[in-house]
Design an enzyme around this catalytic site. Structure first.
Site, PDB file in Angstrom:
ATOM      1  N   LYS A 281       8.313   5.312 -24.403  1.00 45.88           N
ATOM      2  CA  LYS A 281       9.221   4.377 -23.761  1.00 45.88           C
ATOM      3  C   LYS A 281      10.543   4.244 -24.499  1.00 45.88           C
ATOM      4  CE  LYS A 281       6.761   0.274 -25.345  1.00 45.88           C
ATOM      5  NZ  LYS A 281       5.957  -0.858 -24.929  1.00 45.88           N
ATOM      6  N   ARG A 282      10.642   4.843 -25.654  1.00 45.38           N
ATOM      7  CA  ARG A 282      11.937   4.904 -26.319  1.00 45.38           C
ATOM      8  C   ARG A 282      12.915   5.762 -25.522  1.00 45.38           C
ATOM      9  NH1 ARG A 282      13.196   3.496 -31.283  1.00 45.38           N
ATOM     10  NH2 ARG A 282      11.477   2.507 -32.374  1.00 45.38           N
TER      11      ARG A 282
END
Ligand code: GLU
Length: 515
Positions: free
Chosen positions: A273-274
């Site tokens: 999710k970065r």
């Protein structure tokens, strides 16, 4: 008995020849509903439907500290929204209920007792300090970092006596110390592992809850799962699982480990999710259509013979062949998803259908009635609604770096503040106005900034406007996912944070804001 095509899906080497196909997806409710869960659910569902079998949803909530009912609700609702529905599960019941592991504790206990009684497991009384020390020593000596087997040597009398006096302990399964184990997999050649490299896995924790490994094997057996189709990250667990099947005298299911989804970056790193939003809820809120997402997931590792990339779930199921999945890491390319979504919007919907979809998405009474009280005090005419609330109906909002930096903010410092807020939000159990206000007050306090000065750039990042509806309430309505993506974009706009800087900041964050 189901009529199965003879050559396909690894069915030849399975007891599924004589019983009906049963597959499952087994998410742990420890966070946002992940696109990886939908991907696995889709492949399991397709396999079940193709073979007239059953698709089961099981909730694996044995991690007491991390599992939440909010997360479980969100997972069920996202999968349903995608149209990936299950035949048995915690909400619909079924012949093997309960389907939530926290409600099956006596079953696991009984199985652990059996392992103990038959000499295939042992109680381990080692303290955390001893285990930490042992791991550190092993690391220094560069030897296998697993458990050294101290308690394996305890006599059963001593073990019983210490357990009776309620000394804290876990239960570990015995893993052979020599020889090899073969991991069979539908998509791969056999993988051979030395038992020596495998730890005496804890099967029962000191809180009386089973670990994933035990609960997963016991449930897959009791729920009569014929094929385990799941993410590649579990391949290394298979030897322990096979050993447990052997100890219990059960036939193992067929294993099929799906390649992990990848970011669309140079080294195809594991989807994170970065780099990409990974929550299904984000895609829902950002206005993607469920059928486009399912279609897109279907493209992961699977190409249709005719090369057409747009297909329905039914067509996917009809053409699905597990054995033909490609192992090349499927790339979760959001631009591609956007392209596909556009095709669904433009090719499949007339004006009436589009308006229906908009209503379902965000223009329905539920959402509008929550926004109305925030906008009303700022409205002179009805038409003020448009500019006041536009950001509630958007994915990204139009913001430039200079809008964020007004007031002479230092870009590096601002990026840090956004990042600290992101981490603080992750820790919130409830994403509501009061909790959000608490986060901002804490950051203002710890970083010695006036609350007003702190919130202004957040306001711009989230709304794209200088004046609009109040920040905390608006952020609550936007929800975690849109807030997260907008703040991430804002960090990039002001110059980003290097990996090194992020690491240092993370350390500072943990020290100042509590671990
Ligand atoms: N609970 C595990 C997960 O969260 C399930 C893995 C499996 O399918 O065995 O992914």
């Amino acid at each position: 008995m189901v009529d199965l095509p003879p050559t396909n899906d690894g069915l030849a080497h399975t007891h599924a020849m004589t019983s009906s196909v049963r597959v499952r997806v087994a998410p742990s409710p420890t966070g946002d509903p992940h696109v990886g869960t939908a991907y696995q659910a889709l492949f399991n569902l397709a396999f079940a439907r193709k073979h007239g079998g059953r698709f089961i949803l099981r909730i694996e909530d044995t991690d007491r500290a991390r599992s939440t009912s909010d997360s479980e609700r969100a997972i069920l609702s996202s999968l349903r929204w995608l149209g990936l529905s299950w035949d048995e599960g915690p909400d619909v019941g079924g012949p093997h209920a309960p389907y939530r592991q926290s409600e099956r504790l006596p079953i696991y206990r009984e199985h652990v007792e059996r392992l103990l009684a038959e000499g295939n497991a042992y109680r381990c009384f080692c303290t955390k300090d001893r285990l930490d020390q042992m791991r550190a020593d092993n690391r220094d000596k560069k030897v296998f970092p697993g458990y050294d087997g101290k308690c394996r040597a305890l006599s059963s009398d001593e073990s019983d006596r210490r357990a009776a006096s309620e000394e804290a302990h876990v239960v570990r399964m015995k893993v052979p110390t020599e020889g090899t184990c073969v991991i069979p997999d539908v998509l791969r050649d056999d993988i051979v592992k030395d038992w020596e490299s495998i730890d005496d896995q804890v099967v029962l924790k000191s809180d009386g809850f089973p670990t994933y490994h035990l609960a997963n094997v016991v449930d897959d057996h009791l729920m009569e799962i014929t094929h385990v189709i799941r993410g590649e990250e579990w391949i290394n667990s298979v030897p322990k699982h096979l050993k447990l099947y052997e100890y219990f005298g059960w036939d193992p299911p067929v294993f099929c480990h799906l390649p992990l989804l990848r970011n669309n970056d140079a080294n195809k790193s594991k989807l994170s999710k970065r780099k990409n939003p990974t929550s299904i809820e984000y895609y829902r809120r950002a206005g993607f259509l469920p059928e486009a997402i399912v279609n897109f997931m279907g493209m992961m590792g699977w190409t249709r013979a005719q090369g057409e990339e747009k297909f329905t779930l039914d067509a996917f199921i009809q053409n699905f062949e597990l054995e033909k999945l490609s192992l090349g890491g499927p790339v979760f390319d959001v631009e591609k998803l956007r392209w596909l979504n556009a095709r669904y919007i433009r090719e499949d919907l007339d004006a009436v259908a589009l308006v229906d979809r908009l209503r379902e998405w965000a223009l329905g009474p539920d959402y509008l009635e929550r926004i109305a009280p925030l906008a009303q005090p700022r409205m002179e005419t009805l038409s003020d609604w448009g500019y006041l609330t536009a950001f509630f109906f958007a994915d990204a909002v139009p913001v430039e770096a200079e809008d964020l930096l007004q007031g002479g903010q230092d870009p590096k410092q601002l990026a840090e503040l956004f990042q600290i807020a992101l981490w603080s939000f992750e820790r919130l159990e409830r994403f509501d106005a009061a909790s959000l206000e608490g986060v901002f007050r804490e950051i203002a306090d710890k970083r010695d900034i006036k609350l007003r000065d702190l919130t202004r750039p957040f306001y711009v990042a989230l709304t794209g406007a200088k004046a609009s509806t109040p920040l905390f309430d608006s952020a609550e309505l936007l929800g975690r996912d849109l807030v997260r993506t907008r703040l991430r974009r804002a960090i990039e706009l002001v110059g980003g944070l290097s990996a090194k800087k992020t690491k240092a900041l993370d350390k500072e964050f943990r020290a100042t804001f509590g671990a």
